[in-house]
Design a protein around this motif. Structure first.
Motif, short mmCIF file in Angstrom:
data_model
loop_
_atom_site.label_atom_id
_atom_site.label_comp_id
_atom_site.label_asym_id
_atom_site.label_seq_id
_atom_site.Cartn_x
_atom_site.Cartn_y
_atom_site.Cartn_z
N GLN A 1 9.09 -28.27 31.31
CA GLN A 1 10.52 -28.07 31.07
C GLN A 1 10.81 -27.99 29.58
N GLN A 2 10.12 -28.82 28.78
CA GLN A 2 10.31 -28.77 27.33
C GLN A 2 9.79 -27.46 26.76
N ILE A 3 8.67 -26.98 27.28
CA ILE A 3 8.15 -25.68 26.84
C ILE A 3 9.19 -24.60 27.08
N ASN A 4 9.78 -24.57 28.26
CA ASN A 4 10.79 -23.56 28.57
C ASN A 4 12.04 -23.74 27.72
N HIS A 5 12.39 -24.98 27.42
CA HIS A 5 13.57 -25.22 26.56
C HIS A 5 13.32 -24.65 25.17
N CYS A 6 12.14 -24.89 24.62
CA CYS A 6 11.81 -24.32 23.31
C CYS A 6 11.80 -22.79 23.38
N ARG A 7 11.29 -22.28 24.47
CA ARG A 7 11.19 -20.82 24.62
C ARG A 7 12.57 -20.16 24.63
N THR A 8 13.54 -20.77 25.31
CA THR A 8 14.86 -20.16 25.42
C THR A 8 15.72 -20.41 24.18
N THR A 9 15.55 -21.57 23.52
CA THR A 9 16.42 -21.91 22.40
C THR A 9 15.84 -21.56 21.04
N ARG A 10 14.52 -21.67 20.88
CA ARG A 10 13.89 -21.39 19.58
C ARG A 10 13.33 -19.99 19.48
N GLN A 11 12.88 -19.46 20.62
CA GLN A 11 12.24 -18.14 20.60
C GLN A 11 13.10 -17.04 21.21
N ASP A 12 14.25 -17.41 21.74
CA ASP A 12 15.18 -16.44 22.33
C ASP A 12 14.49 -15.58 23.38
N GLN A 13 13.73 -16.24 24.25
CA GLN A 13 13.02 -15.57 25.32
C GLN A 13 13.45 -16.14 26.67
N PRO A 14 13.31 -15.39 27.75
CA PRO A 14 13.64 -15.94 29.07
C PRO A 14 12.65 -17.03 29.46
N ALA A 15 13.14 -18.00 30.20
CA ALA A 15 12.26 -19.08 30.67
C ALA A 15 11.21 -18.52 31.61
N TRP A 16 10.02 -19.09 31.54
CA TRP A 16 8.99 -18.73 32.49
C TRP A 16 9.30 -19.39 33.83
N ARG A 17 8.97 -18.73 34.92
CA ARG A 17 9.19 -19.31 36.23
C ARG A 17 8.21 -20.47 36.44
N HIS A 18 8.60 -21.38 37.32
CA HIS A 18 7.75 -22.52 37.63
C HIS A 18 6.41 -22.05 38.17
N ASP A 19 5.35 -22.67 37.71
CA ASP A 19 3.99 -22.36 38.14
C ASP A 19 3.56 -20.94 37.82
N SER A 20 4.20 -20.31 36.83
CA SER A 20 3.72 -19.01 36.37
C SER A 20 2.43 -19.22 35.59
N GLU A 21 1.61 -18.18 35.52
CA GLU A 21 0.34 -18.27 34.80
C GLU A 21 0.57 -18.67 33.35
N ALA A 22 1.60 -18.10 32.72
CA ALA A 22 1.85 -18.39 31.32
C ALA A 22 2.23 -19.85 31.10
N LEU A 23 3.14 -20.35 31.92
CA LEU A 23 3.60 -21.73 31.75
C LEU A 23 2.46 -22.72 32.04
N LEU A 24 1.70 -22.48 33.09
CA LEU A 24 0.56 -23.34 33.39
C LEU A 24 -0.48 -23.29 32.27
N SER A 25 -0.70 -22.12 31.71
CA SER A 25 -1.69 -21.97 30.65
C SER A 25 -1.29 -22.73 29.40
N LEU A 26 -0.04 -22.60 29.00
CA LEU A 26 0.39 -23.29 27.79
C LEU A 26 0.41 -24.80 28.00
N ALA A 27 0.85 -25.24 29.18
CA ALA A 27 0.84 -26.67 29.48
C ALA A 27 -0.59 -27.22 29.52
N ALA A 28 -1.52 -26.44 30.07
CA ALA A 28 -2.92 -26.86 30.11
C ALA A 28 -3.51 -26.94 28.70
N TYR A 29 -3.15 -25.98 27.85
CA TYR A 29 -3.64 -25.99 26.47
C TYR A 29 -3.14 -27.23 25.73
N LEU A 30 -1.87 -27.55 25.91
CA LEU A 30 -1.32 -28.74 25.25
C LEU A 30 -1.92 -30.01 25.84
#
Length: 219
Positions: free
Chosen positions: A69-98
């Protein structure tokens, strides 16, 4: 976990979740769009230990948030990008990396009084009998941990390695996905996003002091 699955998790060369970690590393360094900062441009000091402290209370959102949720919050507020959907490959990948950067560190939920009502609500849900089977999480993962259900060993319900690679899924998945699988299994109504966060807060409190295993491998 069988010895073979344990060995798979321990070896970065054999752990299939490392493919998602590698993708997350690229997402961390890449700009998401023209004139938009990469995650690494803001977080220059490294992220070791960060995932061991989530969920945490967000002063901006005035509520607890999980790491995705924090990753998506940063994405929408700091990067001006749409939130990734839950369990999307991108969101899971970034969460796994962190999460991988906190691997081996003890889980340390914040000692924040604002989290306490959510943790208490999460424990109540954990112990609540639900669904047509009238079962609670605690009945399986505390009272019957180590026994077998349909030939599979019942685990102790410690969420130390999410997002995880599950052999059953043949892919990565989040803790909310696993919790929703369980509610489906007892034929209960799906938990809401707030309820999922509450349960995650309780599970992290329950796992305090255990080592982060992200990215874990499970059967």
């Amino acid at each position: 976990m069988t010895p073979a699955v344990q060995a798979m998790q321990r070896s970065d060369a054999q752990n299939p979740a490392m493919l998602w970690v590698a993708q997350g590393s690229e997402l961390w360094k890449a700009s998401p769009g023209p004139h938009r900062p990469a995650c690494a441009a803001c977080h220059t000091g490294g992220m070791a230990g960060v995932s061991a402290r989530y969920p945490a209370f967000s002063d901006e959102l005035k509520r607890p948030v999980t790491l995705p949720q924090q990753i998506n919050h940063c994405r929408t507020t700091r990067q001006d990008q749409p939130a990734w959907r839950h369990d999307s490959e991108a969101l899971l990948s970034l969460a796994a990396y962190l999460g991988q950067q906190s691997r081996g560190r003890p889980i340390q939920p914040p000692q924040d009084p604002r989290l306490v009502p959510w943790q208490q609500a999460g424990e109540a849900l954990y112990r609540l009998r639900m669904g047509q089977l009238n079962l609670s999480c605690a009945q399986c993962h505390e009272e019957r941990a180590g026994l077998k259900l349909a030939g599979a060993v019942i685990p102790s319900g410690l969420a130390t390695g999410y997002p995880i690679y599950r052999l059953e899924w043949q892919g990565m998945g989040s803790l909310p996905r696993r919790l929703l699988n369980c509610t489906t299994g007892v034929r209960a109504a799906p938990l809401s996003e707030d309820e999922l966060t509450q349960v995650e807060l309780y599970l992290m409190q329950r796992g305090r002091g255990l080592a982060v295993e992200t990215p874990a491998v499970r059967p």
